[in-house]
Design a protein around this motif. Sequence first.
Motif, short mmCIF file in Angstrom:
data_model
loop_
_atom_site.label_atom_id
_atom_site.label_comp_id
_atom_site.label_asym_id
_atom_site.label_seq_id
_atom_site.Cartn_x
_atom_site.Cartn_y
_atom_site.Cartn_z
N ASP A 52 68.88 -27.04 -32.95
CA ASP A 52 69.53 -26.91 -34.26
C ASP A 52 68.45 -27.00 -35.34
O ASP A 52 68.05 -28.09 -35.73
N THR A 53 68.00 -25.87 -35.81
CA THR A 53 66.89 -25.84 -36.77
C THR A 53 67.34 -26.09 -38.21
O THR A 53 66.51 -26.10 -39.11
N LYS A 54 68.64 -26.30 -38.43
CA LYS A 54 69.12 -26.59 -39.78
C LYS A 54 68.71 -27.98 -40.25
O LYS A 54 68.58 -28.23 -41.44
N ILE A 55 68.52 -28.89 -39.31
CA ILE A 55 68.15 -30.27 -39.65
C ILE A 55 66.63 -30.37 -39.65
O ILE A 55 65.98 -30.03 -38.66
N THR A 56 66.08 -30.83 -40.75
CA THR A 56 64.64 -31.04 -40.84
C THR A 56 64.37 -32.43 -41.39
O THR A 56 65.26 -33.07 -41.94
N GLY A 57 63.16 -32.88 -41.23
CA GLY A 57 62.79 -34.19 -41.76
C GLY A 57 63.10 -35.30 -40.78
O GLY A 57 63.26 -35.09 -39.58
N LEU A 58 63.20 -36.48 -41.31
CA LEU A 58 63.39 -37.69 -40.52
C LEU A 58 64.83 -37.83 -40.04
O LEU A 58 65.77 -37.62 -40.81
N VAL A 59 64.98 -38.18 -38.76
CA VAL A 59 66.29 -38.51 -38.20
C VAL A 59 66.13 -39.83 -37.46
O VAL A 59 65.40 -39.93 -36.49
N GLY A 60 66.82 -40.86 -37.95
CA GLY A 60 66.76 -42.18 -37.33
C GLY A 60 67.76 -42.29 -36.19
O GLY A 60 68.87 -41.77 -36.27
N VAL A 61 67.34 -42.97 -35.14
CA VAL A 61 68.21 -43.15 -33.97
C VAL A 61 68.38 -44.65 -33.75
O VAL A 61 67.40 -45.38 -33.64
#
Length: 138
Positions: free
Chosen positions: A28-37
């Motif tokens: 899914d290339t729509k999400i960019t930047g930091l993603v916290g898990v």
Amino acid sequence: MTGLFKNFPASWCSHLDVADVAARLLTDTKITGLVGVGQLPGLRGPQLADGFAKQLGHDVSFKTITPDEFGSLMAPLLGDGAAAGIVKFYNTLAGVSEDIIAEKTSAQRQLNIEPRTVAEWLGEKLDRTGTSAKKAAA
């Protein structure tokens, strides 16, 4: 169960949660930047023990140990160099009040992916090894 920082809230997550998020981000290339898990709100040591207790069906308590003690436990499994890095990491964490991901950049908010609870993760691990909670508790 032993661990570090009994009253230190942290956004606990399983390696399986990280894999779920990574797989989504690779497709899914729509999400960019930091993603916290990780868990929101963060979990404290006794809450981790509660997750184990729920899955194992008996009381589990949390015993705090120092970063050096934890490193000594990890060295036979990971080697001295890796254990030293772990000790350094946890000594650094000792200087802050929490290790919580930001809700705004969380996988929950950006990807609608909820991390597993401790009990869910442990249940999956036991299922994969063919071990029942009753056998694991013995």
